[in-house]
Design a protein around this motif. Structure first.
Motif, short mmCIF file in Angstrom:
data_model
loop_
_atom_site.label_atom_id
_atom_site.label_comp_id
_atom_site.label_asym_id
_atom_site.label_seq_id
_atom_site.Cartn_x
_atom_site.Cartn_y
_atom_site.Cartn_z
N LEU A 41 0.82 -1.20 0.00
CA LEU A 41 0.00 0.00 0.00
C LEU A 41 0.86 1.26 0.00
N ALA A 42 1.96 1.24 0.75
CA ALA A 42 2.85 2.40 0.77
C ALA A 42 3.49 2.61 -0.60
N PHE A 43 3.86 1.52 -1.26
CA PHE A 43 4.42 1.63 -2.60
C PHE A 43 3.42 2.27 -3.56
N VAL A 54 13.64 7.99 -5.34
CA VAL A 54 13.47 6.88 -4.41
C VAL A 54 14.36 5.73 -4.83
N GLU A 55 14.96 5.12 -3.83
CA GLU A 55 15.79 3.93 -4.03
C GLU A 55 15.08 2.76 -3.36
N LEU A 56 14.65 1.81 -4.17
CA LEU A 56 13.89 0.67 -3.66
C LEU A 56 14.85 -0.45 -3.28
N LEU A 66 14.25 -12.83 -6.81
CA LEU A 66 13.91 -12.58 -8.21
C LEU A 66 13.98 -11.08 -8.51
N ALA A 67 13.42 -10.28 -7.64
CA ALA A 67 13.45 -8.83 -7.84
C ALA A 67 14.89 -8.32 -7.90
N ARG A 79 11.14 0.61 -10.31
CA ARG A 79 9.73 0.66 -9.93
C ARG A 79 8.91 -0.40 -10.67
N TYR A 80 9.24 -0.65 -11.92
CA TYR A 80 8.49 -1.65 -12.68
C TYR A 80 8.61 -3.02 -12.02
N VAL A 81 9.80 -3.40 -11.63
CA VAL A 81 10.01 -4.70 -11.00
C VAL A 81 9.26 -4.77 -9.67
#
Length: 212
Positions: free
Chosen positions: A17-19, A33-35, A93-94, A105-107
């Motif tokens: 939800l935060a994403f 942002v750095e995921l 995997l990510a 962000r797509y991943v």
């Protein structure tokens, strides 16, 4: 431009939800942002805690509250067929699709929606195979390098004081939870409160500690 490190684990509905809400929460601000995927279970072990879904009454409430929150935010969310599930395959995997412990962000979106849309089993081997085919990782998700990156991300987060997901870290300040997004925005807008005695001294209270 402020850089936000977003510590996430796909097992967490609040991280999902935060994403989904982050772009709206920070609309109009200049930020990047750095995921960074981390293993939430390792944080729980480090701090000697149970996860919310490991306490029966809390588990029931958490799912209801998550569904209500998603509904009020207008974010589609379906509880997975099995939860908590083992997120290791998704995390690796990510990371295999990214580099240096970071993902794009797509991943993140693709993996989050695999887990939290449709109500399927996020760890089902057939579904995982389909997800892997869709993402076409450049590296082996089961390779030593990817596993080391996940450990390094998690260890670095713990060392920085991160104890849960989602956590947003920026300029030495940490903001935990979906409900911390308004605080994060206020900090990025330069609210002086975040350099006040209230912020810095909030944790300096004596208290009784349980002996066992």
């Amino acid at each position: 431009m402020k850089r936000i490190v977003f510590h996430l684990d796909f097992v967490s509905p609040y991280a999902f939800l935060a994403f989904e809400q982050l772009p709206r929460a920070l609309e109009g601000l200049s930020w990047e942002v750095e995921l960074r995927p981390v293993l939430f279970a390792a944080m729980l072990r480090h701090h000697g805690q149970l996860g919310p879904a490991e306490i029966p009454a809390k588990r029931e409430w958490t799912y209801r509250q998550v569904l209500w929150t998603a509904r009020t935010l207008g974010v589609p969310l379906h509880l997975p067929a099995v939860h908590p599930f083992n997120p290791l395959s998704l995390l690796r995997l990510a990371l295999a699709c990214g580099e240096g412990g970071r993902i794009n962000r797509y991943v993140a979106e693709t993996v989050f929606r695999h887990a939290w849309l449709g109500g399927g089993d996020a760890a089902d081997p057939q579904r995982l195979a389909g997800l892997r085919s869709q993402l076409a990782p450049a590296r082996d998700p089961d390779g030593a390098q990817v596993k080391a990156e996940l450990r390094a991300n998690t260890d670095a987060a713990i060392a920085a004081g991160v104890f849960g997901v989602p956590t947003f870290e920026v300029d030495g300040h940490r903001f935990w939870g979906l409900d911390a997004l308004p605080m994060l925005r206020a900090f990025l807008e330069g609210d002086a409160w975040f350099d006040s005695p209230q912020w810095h001294e909030a944790g300096a209270r004596p208290g009784v500690r349980r002996s066992g």
